[in-house]
Design an enzyme around this catalytic site. Structure first.
Site, PDB file in Angstrom:
ATOM      1  N   GLU A 443       0.809  -1.344   0.018  1.00  0.00           N
ATOM      2  CA  GLU A 443       0.103  -0.068   0.008  1.00  0.00           C
ATOM      3  C   GLU A 443       1.058   1.383   0.053  1.00  0.00           C
ATOM      4  O   GLU A 443       0.607   2.228   0.668  1.00  0.00           O
ATOM      5  CB  GLU A 443      -0.942   0.219   1.199  1.00  0.00           C
ATOM      6  CG  GLU A 443      -1.890  -1.123   1.299  1.00  0.00           C
ATOM      7  CD  GLU A 443      -2.998  -1.082   2.154  1.00  0.00           C
ATOM      8  OE1 GLU A 443      -2.905  -0.209   3.152  1.00  0.00           O
ATOM      9  OE2 GLU A 443      -3.944  -2.030   2.358  1.00  0.00           O
ATOM     10  N   GLU A 518      -4.125  -8.959   1.048  1.00  0.00           N
ATOM     11  CA  GLU A 518      -4.610  -8.612   2.392  1.00  0.00           C
ATOM     12  C   GLU A 518      -6.234  -8.904   2.251  1.00  0.00           C
ATOM     13  O   GLU A 518      -6.750  -8.274   1.508  1.00  0.00           O
ATOM     14  CB  GLU A 518      -4.332  -7.431   2.709  1.00  0.00           C
ATOM     15  CG  GLU A 518      -3.830  -7.180   4.125  1.00  0.00           C
ATOM     16  CD  GLU A 518      -3.300  -5.830   4.366  1.00  0.00           C
ATOM     17  OE1 GLU A 518      -1.914  -5.816   4.094  1.00  0.00           O
ATOM     18  OE2 GLU A 518      -3.683  -5.075   5.080  1.00  0.00           O
TER      19      GLU A 518
END
Ligand code: GAL
Length: 844
Positions: A443, A518
């Protein structure tokens, strides 16, 4: 003249080494050069800068100097995390565990190098030091390695005095660093002293690949980097033998010998040699049978052994497809993974092999087959254990690139260090069969940046052309639209699977395999159940329906995975609870980044974070774990087990059955089972049969059960046959304590831990689920208490305390045997008004 003297001395050293390098007689301490010693004991430590209580202390002048008086410093052995003893301070950030990890730490150690080592090369290897490490030997500056998660080596030969005492000094500075989770502080992984001759295999100098693998034959290509740090060119012979190895440490049967290679290495230079070995009828590395091999590389000059280097590897093939998922040895394997941060709960960041092995075996029983090392390179022990126990690993480098999520993120290091840190990760980890994917980020703010993504992927591909490179996106559309994701082999997606159908239709990306890097981010507190809302008292209900705005329930993720079977699988956030990031009671603004393309949700979260900030919750560890900080499974564990191990007969009822205040009110009962239907009974009376809709239902719910005390029983069926049962009974008053050690014997190696569970029980031995008595733990015999815990994310009691309350009927004491001692350890637990407990563990 000098040259000659060195030559004579190194010959002497060669002869000495030559006598102890026959692999068949030894166990590998760790892969790499044979002459390696653990360098963990007898360090002295002092903390400057920010102190545990928030005050500040000046650094003394020149603690790196040889004669610096360090007598008053603390004596300790590594691995060491200077912050885990706390105290927890409510004003510190929940994000990093409310622990005082920021400060400046100095470590010093005296050591002697015998005169017989003159002419040898002496290296010091750090598996990891948090953070901004600077190293001096005998007062002279050696070098630095700032990223706290990288392993690194320094050549300290020029600074060493042979035949004399030497001093090493290490400065660490965590004030310069910030993190979204608890990073720990100190030399928290092992340190090694490595001795070689001038001509030797380089640091992480072998790379073994198996380009051809079938059941009948495999080829192992061994690429060996040879360093000649001497002043003369040499002609060396490289002799390679392959052994089977059941445990990755001891060699078994010799199974192949490569043709010797003759290598010329110029003075003060290095070269690379490629060797190929055929392995007939190879025992493939798989999740069920993780067979390992050891390649022993022996380097001869003039018929004398100058180096022996051991590489543990596995023979296996991997392939990633956009249509048929991930293939291991040609067979499709769904990735059933979890993300884990590196801390070990009550031990903090200080690495411990037995604690990692315990984590992995708890996860294995759940059916988990993969670990994502979020968001940094792990301790080497994790990969060794993953190889040995049969786990797949997503090995990750960074949580930030050029632009930090926080002011002092990796962004400060990125320009100077990203290439070296990536190389360190790939070179160190490339022989582990468990490692299947390299990840260049999580991210990251620059995830749309085509140039950086391409550069990082190219570095990794250059260093290892055999494994795919991925990046975990929380802006997957951005990554795709910008074209950045084209540089990757695998599209890593965090959470946003609602767009999968759209992505599958995208002609540019339709051939790119996608993985749930994730998923879920469900939150819960072990043993807490709330009615009409998920959040109370800084805890979260264990009905497993609570998750942040970007997450979803495990069930919802399973439905998504079923809908898109071509996805490679998932990594759930997270396997274990970890220190820090206590969402939903965390005010970390980086979470807003999950909504960078959704202004409405972003504004909503912004407001919620403001509210939390004002309240300053006591929460200091995460609620994300499927397993709590102690390693006790939460209910969710059984949700995953039911789905991930469909052939393992199991059923699990929640909640507990002690609700005197809810007599005749509704207490919903949920059941996780690997069966396909189940019937629930309350005090022998059927409450009906529920049937799972395949691909839709991942729990069975009886949501109108009226509470009366007694017994709840479930009988689960599969394919029309009785499959599994579970019973939950109302507990009576708390009467006694019970201690349950996870092992009956414990090794006296100074490292192996024994975890002991404390249960609060009623007269009939039923665990009393809402009891929180204060318990004192005591130990007698050749051992010590290392830590205690109870899994309560809001507890401010130090993990070193020998006294703590049970949390929802359970607590834990972690013990260790005294090094080299034998006998029996007796552990006791005492609590006022309760029958005490004692248990014995044999020390061997
Ligand atoms: C993700 C992030 C993780 C963790 C998680 C919590 O966005 O990558 O590090 O913060 O959210 O749900």
């Amino acid at each position: 003249m000098l040259k000659n003297k060195n030559w004579v001395l190194s010959l002497l050293a060669v002869t000495i080494m030559g006598t102890n390098t026959v692999l068949a007689q030894m166990t590998i301490t760790r892969p790499g050069s044979a002459d390696v010693q653990l360098f963990d004991s007898n360090w002295r430590f002092a903390r400057f800068g920010l102190q545990a209580d928030g005050s500040s202390k000046d650094e003394p002048a020149h603690p790196e100097e040889e004669r610096f008086a360090d007598n008053s410093w603390q004596h300790l052995d590594l691995p060491h995390d200077w912050a885990i003893s706390g105290p927890f301070r409510v004003e510190l950030s929940g994000n990093t565990g409310k622990l005082p990890w920021q400060g400046i730490g100095w470590y010093r150690k005296d050591f002697s190098i015998p005169a017989t080592d003159a002419g040898k090369k002496i290296f010091i290897d750090f598996d990891g030091a948090m953070a901004y490490a600077k190293v001096w030997v005998n007062g002279q500056y050696v070098g630095e390695w700032p990223y706290g998660y990288s392993s690194f080596r320094f050549d300290i030969t020029p600074f060493i005095k042979t035949g004399k005492q030497n001093t090493i000094a290490v400065k660490l500075d965590t004030e310069k660093y910030d993190s979204r989770w608890y990073p720990g502080a100190g030399i928290y992984r092992h340190v090694w002293l490595v001795k070689t001759n001038e001509v030797h295999v380089g640091c992480w100098g072998t790379f073994i690949t198996t380009p051809q693998v079938t059941d009948t034959a495999a080829i192992a290509n061994i690429n060996v980097k040879l360093d000649n740090q001497g002043k003369a060119p040499v002609k060396a012979i490289l002799h390679t033998v392959i052994y089977e190895s059941a445990d990755g440490k001891k060699p078994g049967k010799k199974i192949a010998v490569a043709k010797d290679a003759i290598v010329n290495i110029q003075a003060d230079s290095n070269t690379v040699s490629d060797i190929s070995v055929n392995i007939s009828r190879p025992k493939l590395w798989s999740l069920e049978n993780p067979h390992l091999y050891i390649a022993q590389t022996t380097l001869f000059i003039n018929k004398r052994i100058v180096d022996t280097y051991n590489t543990v590897f596995g023979v296996r093939s991997i392939a990633f497809t956009a249509r048929n998922g991930f293939l291991l040895n040609g067979k499709q394997v769904a990735i059933k993974g979890v993300c884990n941060h590196h801390d070990l709960g009550a031990l903090g960041a200080a690495v411990n092999r037995s604690a990692i092995a315990r984590q992995l075996s708890i996860l294995k029983k759940m059916g988990c087959n993969a670990i994502r090392t979020s968001h940094n390179p792990p301790a080497p022990e994790l990969l060794e254990l993953a190889d040995q126990m049969g786990f797949l690993v997503w090995d990750e480098a960074f949580d930030a690139w050029k632009t930090g999520k926080r002011k002092n993120d990796y962004n400060k290091l990125f320009p100077q260090w990203h290439e070296r840190d990536l190389q360190a990760m790939v070179h160190r980890d490339c022989n582990h069969p468990s490692v299947i994917i390299w990840s260049v980020g999580n991210e990251v703010m620059d995830q749309r940046d085509v140039g950086i993504t391409r550069e990082l992927a190219e570095i990794v591909h250059r260093e290892d052309p055999t494994r795919p490179v991925s990046n975990a996106y929380n802006d997957p559309d951005g990554g795709r639209e910008s074209g950045a994701a084209m540089a990757l082999d695998i599209m890593g997606v965090n959470y946003f699977f609602g767009r999968q159908a759209h992505w599958d239709a995208d002609s540019m990306y339709k051939d790119k395999p996608t993985i749930g890097s994730e998923t879920s981010s469900c939150v819960s507190s072990r043993g807490e159940y709330f009615f009409g809302g998920n959040y109370q008292n800084w805890q979260v209900s264990s009905y497993d329906n609570a998750f942040p705005g970007w997450g979803c329930s495990p069930d919802e993720q399973f439905r998504t995975n079923n809908k898109y079977p071509h996805l490679l699988g998932e990594f759930v956030w997270t396997g274990f609870d970890y220190l820090g990031e206590p969402t939903p009671y965390n005010s970390d603004e980086t979470n807003l980044l999950n909504f960078r393309t959704d202004p409405a949700k972003k504004a909503q979260l912004e407001q919620a974070l403001e509210e939390i900030k004002k309240k300053n919750p006591p929460s200091r560890s995460s609620y994300f774990g499927i397993v709590d900080l102690c390693g006790f499974p939460k209910d969710r564990y059984y949700n995953y087990q039911a789905h991930w191990r469909p052939d393992f007969p199991m059923a699990h009822i929640l909640p507990h059955w002690n609700w005197p205040e809810r007599k005749d009110s509704i207490v919903p009962v949920h059941v996780y089972t690997s069966g396909d239907k189940a019937e629930l009974f309350l005090n022998g009376k059927s409450l009906g049969l529920k049937i799972k809709r395949p691909g839709q239902d991942f729990r069975l719910v009886w949501d109108s059960v009226k509470y009366v005390p007694g017994e709840v029983k479930v009988i689960a069926y599969k394919d029309g046959k009785l499959w599994a049962t579970d019973i939950v009974k109302t507990a009576g008053k708390a009467r006694k304590l019970r201690l349950l050690p996870e092992a009956g014997t414990i090794a006296n190696d100074g490292e192996t831990l024994c975890y002991v569970t404390l249960r609060v029980e009623d007269n009939d031995g039923i665990m009393v689920p809402r009891s929180h008595p204060l318990v004192q733990f005591m130990i007698e015999g050749p051992g010590e208490i290392v830590a205690t815990d109870n899994g309560d994310a809001t507890s401010f009691i130090s993990f070193q305390s020998h006294e703590r309350p049970a949390y929802n009927g359970m607590a834990q004491v972690v013990v260790k045997a005294a090094k080299g001692k034998k006998g029996k350890i007796i552990i006791r637990a005492v609590s006022s008004g309760l029958e005490e407990a004692a248990t014995e563990v044999v020390v061997k």
